[in-house]
Scaffold this motif. Structure first.
Motif, PDB file in Angstrom:
ATOM      1  N   GLU A  13       0.745  -0.526   0.276  1.00  0.00           N
ATOM      2  CA  GLU A  13      -0.138  -0.058  -0.005  1.00  0.00           C
ATOM      3  C   GLU A  13       0.898   1.074   0.274  1.00  0.00           C
ATOM      4  O   GLU A  13       1.633   1.226   0.286  1.00  0.00           O
ATOM      5  N   SER A  14       0.460   2.361  -0.708  1.00  0.00           N
ATOM      6  CA  SER A  14       1.307   3.525  -0.127  1.00  0.00           C
ATOM      7  C   SER A  14       1.793   3.862   0.561  1.00  0.00           C
ATOM      8  O   SER A  14      -0.026   3.837   1.342  1.00  0.00           O
ATOM      9  N   GLY A  15       2.085   4.728   1.008  1.00  0.00           N
ATOM     10  CA  GLY A  15       2.569   4.704   2.660  1.00  0.00           C
ATOM     11  C   GLY A  15       4.044   3.562   3.466  1.00  0.00           C
ATOM     12  O   GLY A  15       4.043   4.012   4.587  1.00  0.00           O
ATOM     13  N   ALA A  16       2.740   2.547   2.697  1.00  0.00           N
ATOM     14  CA  ALA A  16       3.799   1.371   3.856  1.00  0.00           C
ATOM     15  C   ALA A  16       5.220   1.313   3.533  1.00  0.00           C
ATOM     16  O   ALA A  16       5.775   2.039   2.625  1.00  0.00           O
ATOM     17  N   ASN A  17       5.777   0.708   4.642  1.00  0.00           N
ATOM     18  CA  ASN A  17       7.726   0.668   4.867  1.00  0.00           C
ATOM     19  C   ASN A  17       7.912   0.130   3.107  1.00  0.00           C
ATOM     20  O   ASN A  17       8.400  -1.292   2.939  1.00  0.00           O
TER      21      ASN A  17
END
Length: 370
Positions: free
Chosen positions: A213-217
């Motif tokens: 997901e966008s924003g994941a590490n």
């Protein structure tokens, strides 16, 4: 030389002829044995924790297990509080000489069986395996294996990775006769099933790409975001010569079909969430008779309810599992009559055909082999 399993099976069959099949099966079950004259029982021999909410369950089936192909799934029945529950799970291993099979189960908030498997199932428990089904197998690509090197693209979201692991292990066992790319979508790194295993398999013929997901590490090599044409352009190359295999929830599958269209050489898919049942609110509600030939009963049901639900409301409880048209446990023979599939609205007037009670409604008088 006979194996212990073969010898024991022969003894069980002999005792059944003398004492009766029902008697022998009852005492075998009481003793916790997986031997049976008519049921494919399996012992849980190992449980691996994959993520915080997923486990891999290794099973040793009895001699009645007929085997499977990589990419297929099976009906699993477990007893919870003295009630048998059946669900369908994909094999997450390739067939092996050991005879052991692996099912990887991810817990869902409303999943009674998945919660039990992840939190309570123990080594030594005896479960039952039912029918094996599914056609997302290497048979679609196999004719060209060893003749020319095909290109395969495997697409998975969440626990949709499980049949892909089975396919990958089978391809690895065959010496990687195809060039394979796996794209696996998950919310964050901690949710990725078999992550370290897949990374270790990477070689000249196998490429593994995580999509988070966008924003994941993100780590090096990861991509972000939901399925998109840009991702496929960056990873997959020419889809016109590629056999695509995909598994995941309906939203994921619909997105893939919208992006890929008819471009791939072939497209083979399994969805682990069913299509929703639809009811036409404007349609006239009618009542029809359903004749149950085995139990010699005649009941009346509505045309806007699945037959399983309509029968249960009248105290009739046929065998059933997922209740969503996936596992086939509720399938019985429709002897006569017309029914409608409440997922895709298709109408079937063919007699003597298999009918899944949980997703079909009567559209006229019906007789069932129940």
């Amino acid at each position: 030389m006979r194996t212990n399993s073969q010898l024991s099976s022969k003894v069980v069959r002999g005792l059944s002829k003398i004492l009766g099949q029902e008697f022998v099966n009852f005492w075998l079950e009481q003793a916790g044995s997986t031997h049976s004259t008519d049921r494919c029982l399996a012992e849980v021999v190992r449980i691996d924790r994959e993520t915080a909410d997923a486990v891999s369950v290794w099973l040793r089936p009895n001699a009645l297990f007929k085997g499977f192909q990589a990419g297929q799934h099976v009906n699993l029945s477990v007893t919870i509080d003295e009630v048998v529950h059946t669900r369908s799970y994909s094999f997450s291993s390739a067939p092996t000489d050991s005879g052991l099979v692996r099912l990887t189960i991810k817990q869902t908030p409303t999943g009674l069986v998945s919660r039990y498997a992840v939190n309570q199932l123990a080594v030594g428990t005896v479960v039952e395996l039912g029918d094996v089904f599914g056609d997302m197998t290497l048979a679609h690509t196999q004719p060209t294996l060893n003749q020319q090197r095909p290109t395969m693209l495997l697409l998975a979201a969440g626990s949709g990775i499980t049949p892909m692991i089975s396919l990958i292990e089978e391809l690895e066992a065959q010496g990687w006769p195809a060039d394979v790319t796996l794209m696996s979508w998950a919310r964050n790194p901690a949710d990725v099933l078999f992550d370290a295993t897949l990374a270790a398999k990477t070689n000249a013929h196998f490429n593994y790409v995580r999509l988070l997901e966008s924003g994941a590490n993100l780590a090096e090599g990861d991509l972000a975001g939901r399925p998109s044409a840009e991702q496929f352009a960056a990873v997959a190359g020419n889809l016109e010569t590629t056999d695509v295999y995909a598994c995941g929830p309906d939203g994921f599958m619909n997105a893939l079909r919208g992006i890929l269209g008819d471009t791939p050489k072939s497209f083979h898919a399994e969805s682990f969430t069913p299509m929703a049942l639809t009811i036409d609110d404007d349609a006239e509600v009618k009542t029809f008779t359903v004749t149950l030939t085995k139990s010699n009963r005649i009941v009346e049901v509505s045309n806007n309810k699945p037959l399983l639900k309509a029968l249960q409301e009248q105290g009739i409880n046929p065998p059933h599992g997922c209740g969503m048209g996936i596992c086939n446990t509720c399938s019985c023979e429709k002897l006569t009559g017309t029914t409608q599939n409440m997922q895709n609205k298709s109408v079937c007037g063919t007699n003597n055909t298999a009918l899944r009670l949980c997703i079909n409604a009567a559209q006229g008088p019906v007789s069932l082999d129940l």
